[in-house]
Write a protein that holds these residues in place. Structure first.
Motif, PDB file in Angstrom:
ATOM      1  N   VAL A   8      85.064  11.430  49.139  1.00 32.96           N
ATOM      2  CA  VAL A   8      85.652  11.541  47.800  1.00 32.96           C
ATOM      3  C   VAL A   8      86.110  10.152  47.396  1.00 32.96           C
ATOM      4  O   VAL A   8      86.986   9.576  48.020  1.00 32.96           O
ATOM      5  CB  VAL A   8      86.851  12.521  47.771  1.00 32.96           C
ATOM      6  CG1 VAL A   8      87.471  12.563  46.379  1.00 32.96           C
ATOM      7  CG2 VAL A   8      86.438  13.915  48.219  1.00 32.96           C
ATOM      8  N   GLY A   9      85.483   9.572  46.395  1.00 29.80           N
ATOM      9  CA  GLY A   9      85.881   8.264  45.906  1.00 29.80           C
ATOM     10  C   GLY A   9      85.166   7.116  46.581  1.00 29.80           C
ATOM     11  O   GLY A   9      84.075   7.275  47.138  1.00 29.80           O
ATOM     12  N   LEU A  19      91.519  -0.710  50.240  1.00 29.18           N
ATOM     13  CA  LEU A  19      91.916   0.010  49.038  1.00 29.18           C
ATOM     14  C   LEU A  19      91.017   1.229  48.880  1.00 29.18           C
ATOM     15  O   LEU A  19      89.794   1.108  48.909  1.00 29.18           O
ATOM     16  CB  LEU A  19      91.789  -0.901  47.808  1.00 29.18           C
ATOM     17  CG  LEU A  19      92.095  -0.270  46.455  1.00 29.18           C
ATOM     18  CD1 LEU A  19      93.568   0.116  46.356  1.00 29.18           C
ATOM     19  CD2 LEU A  19      91.717  -1.236  45.337  1.00 29.18           C
ATOM     20  N   HIS A  20      91.654   2.392  48.708  1.00 30.88           N
ATOM     21  CA  HIS A  20      90.933   3.636  48.466  1.00 30.88           C
ATOM     22  C   HIS A  20      91.164   4.047  47.015  1.00 30.88           C
ATOM     23  O   HIS A  20      92.305   4.114  46.560  1.00 30.88           O
ATOM     24  CB  HIS A  20      91.433   4.752  49.398  1.00 30.88           C
ATOM     25  CG  HIS A  20      91.125   4.484  50.835  1.00 30.88           C
ATOM     26  ND1 HIS A  20      90.031   5.023  51.456  1.00 30.88           N
ATOM     27  CD2 HIS A  20      91.750   3.707  51.758  1.00 30.88           C
ATOM     28  CE1 HIS A  20      89.996   4.600  52.714  1.00 30.88           C
ATOM     29  NE2 HIS A  20      91.035   3.801  52.911  1.00 30.88           N
ATOM     30  N   ASP A  24      91.021  11.897  42.619  1.00 33.52           N
ATOM     31  CA  ASP A  24      92.005  12.833  43.168  1.00 33.52           C
ATOM     32  C   ASP A  24      92.999  12.038  44.017  1.00 33.52           C
ATOM     33  O   ASP A  24      92.609  11.359  44.970  1.00 33.52           O
ATOM     34  CB  ASP A  24      91.286  13.871  44.022  1.00 33.52           C
ATOM     35  CG  ASP A  24      92.194  14.960  44.556  1.00 33.52           C
ATOM     36  OD1 ASP A  24      93.416  14.742  44.690  1.00 33.52           O
ATOM     37  OD2 ASP A  24      91.669  16.051  44.856  1.00 33.52           O
ATOM     38  N   GLU A  25      94.275  12.132  43.677  1.00 35.89           N
ATOM     39  CA  GLU A  25      95.319  11.367  44.370  1.00 35.89           C
ATOM     40  C   GLU A  25      95.404  11.637  45.866  1.00 35.89           C
ATOM     41  O   GLU A  25      95.968  10.847  46.600  1.00 35.89           O
ATOM     42  CB  GLU A  25      96.691  11.653  43.746  1.00 35.89           C
ATOM     43  CG  GLU A  25      96.899  10.977  42.417  1.00 35.89           C
ATOM     44  CD  GLU A  25      98.286  11.200  41.875  1.00 35.89           C
ATOM     45  OE1 GLU A  25      99.264  10.763  42.510  1.00 35.89           O
ATOM     46  OE2 GLU A  25      98.386  11.825  40.800  1.00 35.89           O
ATOM     47  N   PHE A  29      94.068   5.889  45.252  1.00 37.65           N
ATOM     48  CA  PHE A  29      94.687   5.589  43.961  1.00 37.65           C
ATOM     49  C   PHE A  29      93.718   5.956  42.854  1.00 37.65           C
ATOM     50  O   PHE A  29      92.514   5.702  42.951  1.00 37.65           O
ATOM     51  CB  PHE A  29      95.034   4.099  43.863  1.00 37.65           C
ATOM     52  CG  PHE A  29      96.069   3.672  44.848  1.00 37.65           C
ATOM     53  CD1 PHE A  29      97.414   3.935  44.624  1.00 37.65           C
ATOM     54  CD2 PHE A  29      95.705   3.004  46.002  1.00 37.65           C
ATOM     55  CE1 PHE A  29      98.380   3.542  45.540  1.00 37.65           C
ATOM     56  CE2 PHE A  29      96.654   2.600  46.920  1.00 37.65           C
ATOM     57  CZ  PHE A  29      98.001   2.877  46.691  1.00 37.65           C
ATOM     58  N   ARG A  30      94.251   6.538  41.786  1.00 37.40           N
ATOM     59  CA  ARG A  30      93.414   6.886  40.651  1.00 37.40           C
ATOM     60  C   ARG A  30      93.143   5.627  39.825  1.00 37.40           C
ATOM     61  O   ARG A  30      93.995   4.751  39.725  1.00 37.40           O
ATOM     62  CB  ARG A  30      94.101   7.963  39.815  1.00 37.40           C
ATOM     63  CG  ARG A  30      94.231   9.265  40.624  1.00 37.40           C
ATOM     64  CD  ARG A  30      94.893  10.365  39.872  1.00 37.40           C
ATOM     65  NE  ARG A  30      94.071  10.726  38.723  1.00 37.40           N
ATOM     66  CZ  ARG A  30      94.554  11.407  37.680  1.00 37.40           C
ATOM     67  NH1 ARG A  30      95.813  11.777  37.642  1.00 37.40           N
ATOM     68  NH2 ARG A  30      93.760  11.700  36.676  1.00 37.40           N
TER      69      ARG A  30
END
Length: 127
Positions: A8-9, A19-20, A24-25, A29-30
């Motif tokens: 996811v992401g 950094l992710h 979705d929190e 980070f959004r």
């Protein structure tokens, strides 16, 4: 910069760390949080340097950021209100106001969104 897809992401690595980023929190980070953070911290950092150069004695700066988004247009950011809480000694409101205006003109992140996101800046002096 290079961004790698994860379940996811996405993730990326910088000198400071990993950094992710995800919608979705729970997974990172959004993107809108990062954009608002970049604008707020850039503005605050430039303001801090200006105040230091003017030899204005600042003890602390807190920035409160309120964001307005437009759900009808991909939930884009329409407006960011930055409210500075500034603590220091013998602060002059006129000098602080002029410094905030100068910071706005010299903040790369604010200048990058000029014309597409409304940035409102206010301040109050706190003890």
């Amino acid at each position: 910069m290079e961004f790698k897809m994860k379940e996811v992401g996405f993730t990326t690595n910088f000198e400071y760390g990993e950094l992710h980023v995800a919608g979705d929190e729970k997974y990172g980070f959004r993107p809108f949080q990062l954009m608002v953070s970049a604008i707020a911290v850039c503005s605050g950092g430039v303001l801090r340097k200006i105040l230091q150069k003017k030899r204005i004695d600042i003890e602390d700066i807190t920035i409160q950021a309120d964001v307005e988004r437009n759900e009808e247009k991909a939930n884009r950011i329409e407006k960011i209100h930055l409210h500075y809480l500034i603590k220091g000694n013998n602060l002059d409101k006129t000098q602080i106001h002029k410094s905030i205006e100068l910071a706005r003109k010299n903040c790369p992140m604010v200048q990058s969104v000029e014309g597409s996101i409304i940035i409102v800046e206010t301040f109050e002096l706190v003890q």
